[in-house]
Design a protein around this motif. Structure first.
Motif, PDB file in Angstrom:
ATOM      1  N   PHE A 250       0.817  -1.200   0.000  1.00  0.00           N
ATOM      2  CA  PHE A 250       0.000   0.000   0.000  1.00  0.00           C
ATOM      3  C   PHE A 250       0.860   1.263   0.000  1.00  0.00           C
ATOM      4  N   HIS A 251       0.240   2.356  -0.456  1.00  0.00           N
ATOM      5  CA  HIS A 251       0.896   3.657  -0.558  1.00  0.00           C
ATOM      6  C   HIS A 251      -0.091   4.743  -0.155  1.00  0.00           C
ATOM      7  N   ASP A 252       0.366   5.701   0.655  1.00  0.00           N
ATOM      8  CA  ASP A 252      -0.448   6.843   1.094  1.00  0.00           C
ATOM      9  C   ASP A 252       0.220   8.132   0.647  1.00  0.00           C
ATOM     10  N   TRP A 253      -0.596   9.044   0.158  1.00  0.00           N
ATOM     11  CA  TRP A 253      -0.102  10.378  -0.225  1.00  0.00           C
ATOM     12  C   TRP A 253      -0.855  11.422   0.576  1.00  0.00           C
ATOM     13  N   PHE A 254      -0.097  12.274   1.299  1.00  0.00           N
ATOM     14  CA  PHE A 254      -0.675  13.323   2.134  1.00  0.00           C
ATOM     15  C   PHE A 254      -0.293  14.681   1.544  1.00  0.00           C
ATOM     16  N   THR A 255      -1.283  15.525   1.300  1.00  0.00           N
ATOM     17  CA  THR A 255      -1.016  16.809   0.649  1.00  0.00           C
ATOM     18  C   THR A 255      -0.201  17.748   1.525  1.00  0.00           C
ATOM     19  N   SER A 256      -0.290  17.620   2.841  1.00  0.00           N
ATOM     20  CA  SER A 256       0.382  18.565   3.732  1.00  0.00           C
ATOM     21  C   SER A 256       1.747  18.096   4.207  1.00  0.00           C
ATOM     22  N   THR A 257       1.943  16.800   4.375  1.00  0.00           N
ATOM     23  CA  THR A 257       3.148  16.342   5.075  1.00  0.00           C
ATOM     24  C   THR A 257       4.055  15.415   4.281  1.00  0.00           C
ATOM     25  N   GLY A 258       3.598  14.718   3.282  1.00  0.00           N
ATOM     26  CA  GLY A 258       4.490  13.813   2.562  1.00  0.00           C
ATOM     27  C   GLY A 258       3.785  12.553   2.098  1.00  0.00           C
ATOM     28  N   GLN A 259       4.438  11.412   2.214  1.00  0.00           N
ATOM     29  CA  GLN A 259       3.862  10.163   1.752  1.00  0.00           C
ATOM     30  C   GLN A 259       4.404   8.988   2.573  1.00  0.00           C
ATOM     31  N   GLY A 260       3.648   7.900   2.568  1.00  0.00           N
ATOM     32  CA  GLY A 260       4.043   6.694   3.278  1.00  0.00           C
ATOM     33  C   GLY A 260       3.792   5.470   2.415  1.00  0.00           C
ATOM     34  N   TYR A 261       4.515   4.411   2.684  1.00  0.00           N
ATOM     35  CA  TYR A 261       4.341   3.170   1.934  1.00  0.00           C
ATOM     36  C   TYR A 261       4.718   2.000   2.836  1.00  0.00           C
ATOM     37  N   GLY A 262       4.188   0.845   2.510  1.00  0.00           N
ATOM     38  CA  GLY A 262       4.460  -0.326   3.339  1.00  0.00           C
ATOM     39  C   GLY A 262       3.860  -1.570   2.743  1.00  0.00           C
ATOM     40  N   GLY A 263       3.855  -2.619   3.544  1.00  0.00           N
ATOM     41  CA  GLY A 263       3.324  -3.895   3.089  1.00  0.00           C
ATOM     42  C   GLY A 263       2.935  -4.767   4.259  1.00  0.00           C
ATOM     43  N   GLU A 264       2.123  -5.770   3.953  1.00  0.00           N
ATOM     44  CA  GLU A 264       1.669  -6.724   4.953  1.00  0.00           C
ATOM     45  C   GLU A 264       1.710  -8.123   4.337  1.00  0.00           C
ATOM     46  N   TYR A 265       2.181  -9.089   5.109  1.00  0.00           N
ATOM     47  CA  TYR A 265       2.304 -10.466   4.647  1.00  0.00           C
ATOM     48  C   TYR A 265       1.644 -11.385   5.665  1.00  0.00           C
ATOM     49  N   ARG A 266       0.866 -12.370   5.184  1.00  0.00           N
ATOM     50  CA  ARG A 266       0.170 -13.315   6.052  1.00  0.00           C
ATOM     51  C   ARG A 266       0.386 -14.732   5.515  1.00  0.00           C
ATOM     52  N   TYR A 267       0.483 -15.697   6.428  1.00  0.00           N
ATOM     53  CA  TYR A 267       0.660 -17.082   5.994  1.00  0.00           C
ATOM     54  C   TYR A 267       0.024 -18.032   6.996  1.00  0.00           C
ATOM     55  N   VAL A 268      -0.419 -19.177   6.506  1.00  0.00           N
ATOM     56  CA  VAL A 268      -0.901 -20.292   7.317  1.00  0.00           C
ATOM     57  C   VAL A 268      -0.360 -21.553   6.651  1.00  0.00           C
ATOM     58  N   PHE A 269       0.678 -22.142   7.259  1.00  0.00           N
ATOM     59  CA  PHE A 269       1.315 -23.319   6.684  1.00  0.00           C
ATOM     60  C   PHE A 269       0.796 -24.614   7.294  1.00  0.00           C
ATOM     61  N   GLY A 270      -0.030 -24.511   8.322  1.00  0.00           N
ATOM     62  CA  GLY A 270      -0.573 -25.705   8.949  1.00  0.00           C
ATOM     63  C   GLY A 270      -0.897 -25.416  10.394  1.00  0.00           C
ATOM     64  N   PRO A 271      -1.494 -26.372  11.099  1.00  0.00           N
ATOM     65  CA  PRO A 271      -1.797 -26.170  12.519  1.00  0.00           C
ATOM     66  C   PRO A 271      -0.535 -25.850  13.304  1.00  0.00           C
ATOM     67  N   GLY A 272      -0.545 -24.719  14.005  1.00  0.00           N
ATOM     68  CA  GLY A 272       0.603 -24.306  14.790  1.00  0.00           C
ATOM     69  C   GLY A 272       1.657 -23.543  14.028  1.00  0.00           C
ATOM     70  N   SER A 273       1.485 -23.341  12.717  1.00  0.00           N
ATOM     71  CA  SER A 273       2.456 -22.600  11.899  1.00  0.00           C
ATOM     72  C   SER A 273       1.714 -21.528  11.114  1.00  0.00           C
ATOM     73  N   GLN A 274       1.589 -20.343  11.681  1.00  0.00           N
ATOM     74  CA  GLN A 274       0.914 -19.234  11.022  1.00  0.00           C
ATOM     75  C   GLN A 274       1.410 -17.919  11.617  1.00  0.00           C
ATOM     76  N   GLY A 275       1.156 -16.823  10.887  1.00  0.00           N
ATOM     77  CA  GLY A 275       1.569 -15.518  11.396  1.00  0.00           C
ATOM     78  C   GLY A 275       1.363 -14.433  10.367  1.00  0.00           C
ATOM     79  N   PHE A 276       1.730 -13.211  10.743  1.00  0.00           N
ATOM     80  CA  PHE A 276       1.644 -12.069   9.835  1.00  0.00           C
ATOM     81  C   PHE A 276       2.722 -11.060  10.221  1.00  0.00           C
ATOM     82  N   ALA A 277       3.093 -10.209   9.266  1.00  0.00           N
ATOM     83  CA  ALA A 277       4.058  -9.133   9.497  1.00  0.00           C
ATOM     84  C   ALA A 277       3.627  -7.917   8.693  1.00  0.00           C
ATOM     85  N   GLU A 278       3.712  -6.748   9.308  1.00  0.00           N
ATOM     86  CA  GLU A 278       3.330  -5.501   8.642  1.00  0.00           C
ATOM     87  C   GLU A 278       4.396  -4.457   8.912  1.00  0.00           C
TER      88      GLU A 278
END
Length: 464
Positions: free
Chosen positions: A259-287
């Motif tokens: 994702f990307h954000d543009w702010f008219t007054s202050t600047g801009q931001g960008y980032g990402g998010e990742y999610r996974y489920v590999f099986g019971p007991g193996s899952q998570g996310f990062a942003e």
């Protein structure tokens, strides 16, 4: 900086299932006759009064109260012409199609259908269909879960492709629907996508939202790669803001959002998010999110002094996860970290995160082998008091090695031990000054237990 509602987890959203059901009921109910006709012209019901006239070898006309019964559906009309050489039929006059399985019903002035190619058109059509799959009946109160639809033309373009021309749909049965969507055209490929042109959402007859074009994925699993709906906002500090995002359905077990954000007054931001489920007991996310601000002067909305924001760069990382490495090893981790407390409390729209003054991260790996357990942990937290003063505490690392009780060979004595090495952190920051009060410790705790058993129903234990 807060996580957007449209960039969340990969689970199946209810609105996507609703759109899929709307279009499927709208068009599949109207044109389900094609499958039966492709197997041959069904019989004519004897209960109706009609006239049959053969105009040519391959041309048959039925007039009167004509009913064609295909088993799971019924076709009613004042006149039906069947062209067997062209695999085509034409129905006119009070045409009604009824799907006796789903309860769908369509009325049209004129219908043309090719029962070999499974294509056709319903002209000046309107109808309704019951919503059955994945629908909560309480959403409709005392009414039947039903979808009404209409259009100048409803076309079947292929085995899985349909189009509605200059029409709309709604689930409200009131004379003035609570909501309805109209469009110049709607093209749908079942279980893949829907494309709407010049769509307008109206609430209680009042136009509310217009889009010149919209592509909407309707995959059966509710996840499709594509550009998400952009959002626009405005605030005193950021000014106008425009947010865009791209969703990537990597596979059945993982996905990502950029994702990307543009702010008219202050600047801009960008980032990402990742999610996974590999099986019971193996899952998570990062942003993660990066914000690049230029110097800005913000006027006070109450007539006070202007606020000057400096040029700065900051970031935020959030996430947690667990993973089963092997039958004996398991890893866990979490992070909620920001580089600038002032940015964290200024830009977040979520009240909890806007008032949160603590950041932390940590991880743990644990393994078990029979009677032995080994664990390694790092856990660090920092709480801010203002923008510069803070208190940091935690452990890095903390390692423990334990043995559960075991019987000493040749004796009635059970023995075990616990050990731990810990580097305990404690740092207080007051402006430019720091005070370190952490320590390092190593503990060993052996134990022995001797049970005294004289009667089978009573046991005494002595332990050291």
């Amino acid at each position: 900086m807060s996580r957007r509602p449209w960039a969340r987890c990969p689970q199946q959203p209810a609105d996507r299932r609703m759109i899929r059901l709307i279009f499927f009921g709208l068009l599949a109910s109207a044109l389900a006759a094609g499958a039966a006709l492709a197997q041959g012209i069904p019989g004519i019901a004897a209960s109706r009064q009609f006239l049959s006239e053969r105009l040519a070898d391959n041309h048959l006309r039925l007039t009167g109260q004509v009913e064609i019964d295909g088993g799971g559906w019924q076709f009613h009309a004042d006149e039906v012409e069947i062209f067997t050489a062209e695999s085509r039929l034409v129905a006119t006059g009070n045409v009604v199609f009824v799907d006796t399985v789903s309860g769908g019903r369509v009325a049209a002035d004129h219908v043309t259908f090719n029962f070999e190619a499974l294509t056709g058109e319903f002209y000046n059509a309107s109808g309704s269909t019951r919503l059955i799959e994945d629908i909560e009946a309480s959403m409709f109160g005392t009414q039947e879960p039903e979808m009404r639809f209409w259009g100048e033309v409803i076309e079947k373009l292929g085995p899985r492709t349909y189009r509605l021309v200059r029409g709309g749909f709604t689930s409200c049965v009131q004379p003035t629907p609570r909501w309805e969507v109209t469009a110049s055209s709607v093209t749908i490929n079942l279980d893949e996508y829907a494309v709407m042109r010049n769509s307008l959402l109206s609430v209680k007859g009042v136009p509310l939202f217009y889009l010149p074009a919209m592509y909407f994925p309707i995959d059966s699993d509710g996840r499709s790669t594509g550009v998400l709906m952009p959002t626009y906002g405005t605030s005193t500090i950021r000014g106008g803001s425009l947010s865009n995002a791209f969703f990537w359905a990597i596979d059945r077990s993982q996905d990502a959002t950029i994702f990307h954000d543009w702010f008219t007054s202050t600047g801009q931001g960008y980032g990402g998010e990742y999610r996974y489920v590999f099986g019971p007991g193996s899952q998570g996310f990062a942003e993660t999110y990066w914000l690049n601000e230029h110097e800005a002067i913000i006027g006070s909305p109450y007539g006070g002094e202007d606020i000057t924001l400096p040029a700065r760069r900051s970031y935020q990382i959030r996430g947690n996860g667990s993973h089963i490495i092997s039958d004996t090893l398991r890893a866990r981790g979490q992070i909620d970290y920001f580089s600038d407390i002032a940015v964290q409390q200024t830009y977040n729209m979520d009240i909890f995160r806007a008032t949160n003054s603590s950041r932390s991260f940590g991880g743990n790996v644990t393994g078990s082998w029979d009677a032995y357990t080994l664990s390694g942990t790092t856990n660090i937290s920092e709480t801010f008091f203002g923008t510069t003063d803070s208190s940091l505490y935690g452990s890095s690392p903390r390692v423990s090695f334990d043995q559960s009780e075991q019987l000493l060979p040749g004796t009635p004595i059970y023995w075990g031990f616990t050990t731990e090495y810990a580097n305990l952190l404690q740092t207080s920051t007051f402006g430019p000054n720091q005070v370190e009060s952490g320590l390092t410790r190593f503990d060993v705790n052996p134990s022995m237990r001797l049970p005294f058993t004289r009667w089978p129903f009573l046991t005494f234990n002595s332990a050291v």
